[in-house]
Scaffold this motif. Structure first.
Motif, short mmCIF file in Angstrom:
data_model
loop_
_atom_site.label_atom_id
_atom_site.label_comp_id
_atom_site.label_asym_id
_atom_site.label_seq_id
_atom_site.Cartn_x
_atom_site.Cartn_y
_atom_site.Cartn_z
N GLY A 107 0.81 -1.21 0.00
CA GLY A 107 0.00 0.00 0.00
C GLY A 107 0.84 1.26 0.00
O GLY A 107 1.91 1.31 0.61
N PHE A 108 0.35 2.30 -0.70
CA PHE A 108 1.07 3.56 -0.83
C PHE A 108 0.03 4.68 -0.82
O PHE A 108 -0.91 4.68 -1.61
CB PHE A 108 1.86 3.58 -2.14
CG PHE A 108 2.85 4.70 -2.25
CD1 PHE A 108 4.17 4.50 -1.89
CD2 PHE A 108 2.45 5.94 -2.70
CE1 PHE A 108 5.09 5.53 -2.00
CE2 PHE A 108 3.36 6.98 -2.80
CZ PHE A 108 4.69 6.78 -2.45
N LEU B 267 -6.10 0.82 -0.72
CA LEU B 267 -7.55 0.89 -0.59
C LEU B 267 -8.17 -0.49 -0.41
O LEU B 267 -9.21 -0.64 0.23
CB LEU B 267 -8.16 1.58 -1.82
CG LEU B 267 -7.68 3.03 -2.06
CD1 LEU B 267 -8.27 3.57 -3.35
CD2 LEU B 267 -8.08 3.92 -0.88
N ASN B 268 -7.53 -1.53 -0.97
CA ASN B 268 -8.09 -2.89 -0.86
C ASN B 268 -8.11 -3.40 0.57
O ASN B 268 -8.86 -4.31 0.90
CB ASN B 268 -7.29 -3.86 -1.73
CG ASN B 268 -7.54 -3.64 -3.21
OD1 ASN B 268 -8.56 -3.05 -3.59
ND2 ASN B 268 -6.62 -4.11 -4.05
N ALA B 269 -7.24 -2.78 1.42
CA ALA B 269 -7.22 -3.21 2.82
C ALA B 269 -8.55 -2.92 3.50
O ALA B 269 -8.87 -3.54 4.53
CB ALA B 269 -6.09 -2.50 3.56
N PHE B 270 -9.35 -2.01 2.93
CA PHE B 270 -10.64 -1.65 3.53
C PHE B 270 -11.79 -2.46 2.96
O PHE B 270 -12.96 -2.15 3.19
CB PHE B 270 -10.90 -0.15 3.32
CG PHE B 270 -9.86 0.71 3.99
CD1 PHE B 270 -10.01 1.09 5.32
CD2 PHE B 270 -8.73 1.12 3.31
CE1 PHE B 270 -9.06 1.88 5.93
CE2 PHE B 270 -7.76 1.90 3.92
CZ PHE B 270 -7.93 2.28 5.24
N LEU C 52 3.24 -0.72 8.88
CA LEU C 52 3.05 0.68 8.49
C LEU C 52 4.34 1.45 8.69
O LEU C 52 4.92 1.46 9.79
CB LEU C 52 1.94 1.31 9.33
CG LEU C 52 0.54 0.69 9.19
CD1 LEU C 52 -0.44 1.40 10.12
CD2 LEU C 52 0.06 0.76 7.75
N VAL C 53 4.80 2.10 7.62
CA VAL C 53 6.00 2.94 7.67
C VAL C 53 5.60 4.32 7.18
O VAL C 53 5.30 4.50 5.99
CB VAL C 53 7.14 2.36 6.81
CG1 VAL C 53 8.37 3.25 6.91
CG2 VAL C 53 7.47 0.94 7.23
N LEU D 5 3.46 4.03 3.86
CA LEU D 5 3.64 2.74 3.21
C LEU D 5 2.98 1.66 4.06
O LEU D 5 3.14 1.65 5.29
CB LEU D 5 5.12 2.41 3.03
CG LEU D 5 5.94 3.32 2.11
CD1 LEU D 5 7.40 2.88 2.12
CD2 LEU D 5 5.39 3.27 0.70
N ALA D 6 2.27 0.77 3.42
CA ALA D 6 1.66 -0.38 4.11
C ALA D 6 2.25 -1.64 3.48
O ALA D 6 1.83 -2.08 2.41
CB ALA D 6 0.14 -0.35 3.96
N LEU D 7 3.26 -2.22 4.14
CA LEU D 7 4.00 -3.36 3.60
C LEU D 7 3.41 -4.67 4.10
O LEU D 7 3.25 -4.85 5.33
CB LEU D 7 5.47 -3.27 4.00
CG LEU D 7 6.17 -1.92 3.75
CD1 LEU D 7 7.59 -1.96 4.27
CD2 LEU D 7 6.15 -1.60 2.27
N ASN D 8 3.11 -5.55 3.20
CA ASN D 8 2.59 -6.86 3.58
C ASN D 8 3.77 -7.77 3.94
O ASN D 8 4.52 -8.21 3.07
CB ASN D 8 1.78 -7.46 2.43
CG ASN D 8 0.99 -8.69 2.88
OD1 ASN D 8 1.43 -9.44 3.74
ND2 ASN D 8 -0.19 -8.87 2.29
#
Length: 749
Positions: A91-92, A109-112, A175-176, A188-191
């Protein structure tokens, strides 16, 4: 007025008018010329301005064109960047200084889970609210409100720390967030789900490996115990058997049993040491020790093998090198035993030399020690040099198969030296010999070093007779250190030729080519040199002492002889000036002086003129459940003047302590009902408040690192590893002999 005058005036007026007309015409011409020049300048300026306007117009058109191109490129770059961001699997998102979402890619956005409200313009606080209300995030042990407060506090900090959150579907998102100078935030949302699962697998694998390592250590400890227990009977009984009257054949069998048992123990110790090194469980225990004495101890340990192979073992310790250092003497001795033992094993004829040098640093109070072991053995092929330091490796050819061993000695020695901060090296030439060595930094122990030797009495001229040039050089250096003049001879004939009245003492090797040392001593006496002390250096003292010619000697020293002992013997043999006649009077009946080690423990004896009073026997309690070990122990102490009682387990040992009141307890560690450590703890409880402390010596077949620490921590005073050694058992008994008991050593012993 006359007509003439009028005409003259008119003429004058006309001329004046003409002159004025000419003047005005000239002025008008000048004005015209000036006006022409100004018009020309204006024309040029107009042309320049027109050119500038044309240039500006062209540049403006170019700028407009460039702006159009740049704008097109920016649109392309922005489109490409956004497409790139959209293709990122993580995520960005962008937030402005008011924490409002500016833009985000599809992964963010897919995280929601498709919530339409999450679009550019939504606030970060609302995003957190949706996370908890919709159950998108797993808040673990926190309530939704606590989780949102925690995340809000993190968000408003100047530098938000990375945070890992667990999603509803067991996905892990890291989350960074990076805040810019204007307050904007890039998020940034890193999986990291795969990383988290991999780390979990690693932890599980490490736990399994540690469990397997613990099982291996326990197995090795148990195997060590199980093997050492019967080996105590084998080696102990063989040692006792050699003390009895045997025929040569029987003694050969007994020595073979003993030597084979000890060889097996060496293999066991190698395997245990290697397993400890591999598991990083081996710990060094530094303490002050005498390095030169340690080397000579190893040399004396290997003397039987040296004597059997008719070799010469030499020690060359740097005369100016300190001897007292701080280190682990047990591990240093182990390395030396491996390297010197290998040199003896692979040398069929010639000599083995241990050379020790170093560079002391007075500032750091440390020393860089260099130890080299040179031999004249079989050597190592160049292709095998690097191979020999591997585990279980040997120089594998038909010649080497006659030599036994596990192939672990060099590998263990190398790891030990590296653990000490040093390095190991080797140089070898096949068929001529090898030189193994190690370099290790070693701090000098606190306190004074041994004082250098001084010139002994009247010993100003020493004759050294030694055919081996290496040993001759060593003896020359040692004698020169005390300021004596040295005459070196390689043969007996040369010595007899150079001998004169100035020689104060003769120092001769036993094995010299033409005449041996004993025959040389006999010839020296036959030539009338009866007042010169003669010291023989021998690899076999018993053989030399049994020779009839030994009556011509004042001292027989075992090679290699420590410097301190050599100087001490020479001091005792060299009389002050004017007393040589006394030596000649007693030389025929002189007793051969063999170097004897100082007793390491006191032996309790009574003065011969002490009044005779009735004394008791020293009481010793031995706790041992194995009948064979009981028999071995009983036989080892049967000649001592003691009262011995056995306990079959720890409970009996505690009862025996109360009823028997022993002066010394030997305690086996592994026993039924109550082990040795538990029994010791109970005994120490009984002693509490009484002021009594009975020495307790552990007898154990466990040999793993940490065993001794655990045993001594239980209250035991000493630690002996099976198989037991008669000399060590006696040493502990002599050290604990009470003053109110009869002497432990019988008068006829």
């Amino acid at each position: 007025m006359s007509l003439v005058n009028k005409l003259a005036e008119e003429r004058r007026a006309r001329l004046s008018a003409e002159r004025l007309l000419e003047l005005k015409q000239a002025e008008l011409s000048a004005a015209n010329r000036k006006l022409g020049r100004h018009a020309l300048a204006l024309t040029k300026q107009i042309d320049a301005k027109q050119a500038e306007v044309a240039t500006v117009r062209d540049e403006n058109e170019k700028v407009k064109s460039d702006l159009t191109v740049a704008h097109a490129k920016v649109e392309i770059a922005e489109r490409r960047l956004w497409h790139s961001i959209q293709t990122i699997q993580d995520g960005f998102a962008f937030f402005d200084s008011d924490s409002t979402l500016i833009g985000a890619n599809a992964a963010y956005l897919n995280a929601f889970d498709g919530l339409e409200e999450v679009t550019p313009g939504i606030s970060y606080a609302r995003i957190l609210q949706l996370f908890t209300d919709e159950g998108v995030v797993n808040t673990e042990q926190l309530s939704p409100e606590e989780w949102r407060d925690m995340m809000t506090e993190r968000w408003v900090s100047p530098n938000p720390e990375p945070f890992v959150m667990r999603m509803w579907n067991d996905q892990y998102i890291k989350l960074v967030d990076q805040r810019g100078h204007g307050g904007d935030v890039v998020s940034l949302a890193l999986n990291i789900t795969s990383t988290v699962r991999y780390e979990a697998e690693l932890r599980a694998a490490r736990e399994r490996a540690e469990s397997a390592n613990r099982a291996k250590s326990a197995f090795l400890a148990n195997m060590s115990h199980e093997i050492r227990t019967p080996m105590n009977g084998v080696v102990g009984m063989a040692e006792l058997l050699t003390d009895t009257t045997l025929s040569e054949e029987q003694r050969l069998y007994a020595n073979t049993i003993k030597n084979s048992g000890e060889a097996l123990l060496v293999i066991i110790n190698d395997v245990l040491d290697y397993s400890k090194i591999e598991a990083d469980k081996l710990v060094l225990h530094p303490e002050p020790f005498d390095l030169e004495h340690c080397i000579h101890e190893v040399a004396m340990l290997l003397q039987p093998s040296v004597r059997d192979k008719d070799l010469t073992l030499l020690v060359d310790y740097d005369l100016f090198l300190p001897t007292i250092f701080s280190g682990d003497p047990g591990r240093v001795r182990q390395v030396l035993t491996n390297l010197v033992g290998n040199a003896v094993k692979f040398t069929k004829a010639g000599h083995v030399l241990v050379r020790v040098t170093g560079v002391p640093d007075p500032v750091s109070q440390s020393c860089a020690i260099h130890v080299a072991i040179e031999d004249t053995g079989i050597g190592i092929p160049a292709s095998k040099i690097n191979h020999i330091f591997g585990e279980f490796n040997q120089v594998e050819d038909e010649r080497n198969r006659q030599f036994e061993g596990t192939g672990l000695g060099l590998a263990i020695s190398q790891r030990l030296i590296e653990l000490m901060g040093g390095s190991v090296w080797v140089e070898s030439e096949e068929g001529k010999g090898s030189c193994f060595g190690f370099r290790v930094p070693m701090p000098m122990a606190e306190g004074p070093q041994p004082a250098p030797p001084q010139l002994v009495h009247n010993m100003r001229h020493v004759m050294v007779v030694e055919n081996l040039c290496v040993n001759r050089a060593i003896l020359e250096k040692q004698m020169s250190q005390i300021g004596a003049k040295v005459t070196s001879c390689a043969t007996a004939d040369e010595a007899l030729e150079l001998l004169d009245d100035t020689v104060d003492i003769i120092l001769s090797d036993q094995n010299i080519p033409d005449l041996n040392g004993l025959e040389l001593a006999k010839k020296v006496r036959a030539k009338g040199w009866s007042d010169i002390p003669f010291v023989l250096l021998s690899s076999n003292q018993r053989e030399a002492q049994a020779d009839p010619a030994s009556k011509h000697l004042q001292c027989i020293l075992q090679k290699p002889v420590p410097r301190a002992e050599l100087f001490s013997r020479l001091a005792s043999l060299t009389p002050p000036s004017g007393e040589k006649s006394k030596l000649s009077e007693t030389i025929g009946n002189a007793e051969v002086m063999e170097p004897k080690p100082e007793p390491s423990v006191p032996v309790t004896t009574d003065a011969p003129d002490a009044p005779q009073t009735e004394k008791r026997l020293m009481r010793i309690l031995a706790a041992e459940d194995n009948r064979t070990n009981q028999l071995v122990f009983r036989k080892m102490v049967q000649k001592l003047n003691i009262e011995l009682k056995f306990a079959n387990n720890g409970l009996e040992a505690v009862e025996g302590f109360t009823a028997f009141k022993p002066d010394l307890i030997f305690m086996d560690i592994s026993m039924p009902k109550m082990d040795g450590k538990e029994a010791t703890i109970e005994i120490r409880k009984l002693e509490a408040g009484t002021g009594q402390h009975v020495p307790i010596v552990a007898l154990t077949a466990h040999a793993m690192t940490g065993d001794s620490d655990g045993i001594l921590a239980a209250g035991l005073d000493h630690y002996l590893t099976k198989p037991l050694r008669k000399a060590l058992i006696h040493e502990r008994i002599f050290a604990s002999a009470p003053k109110d008991a009869d002497p432990v050593q019988p008068p006829d012993a």
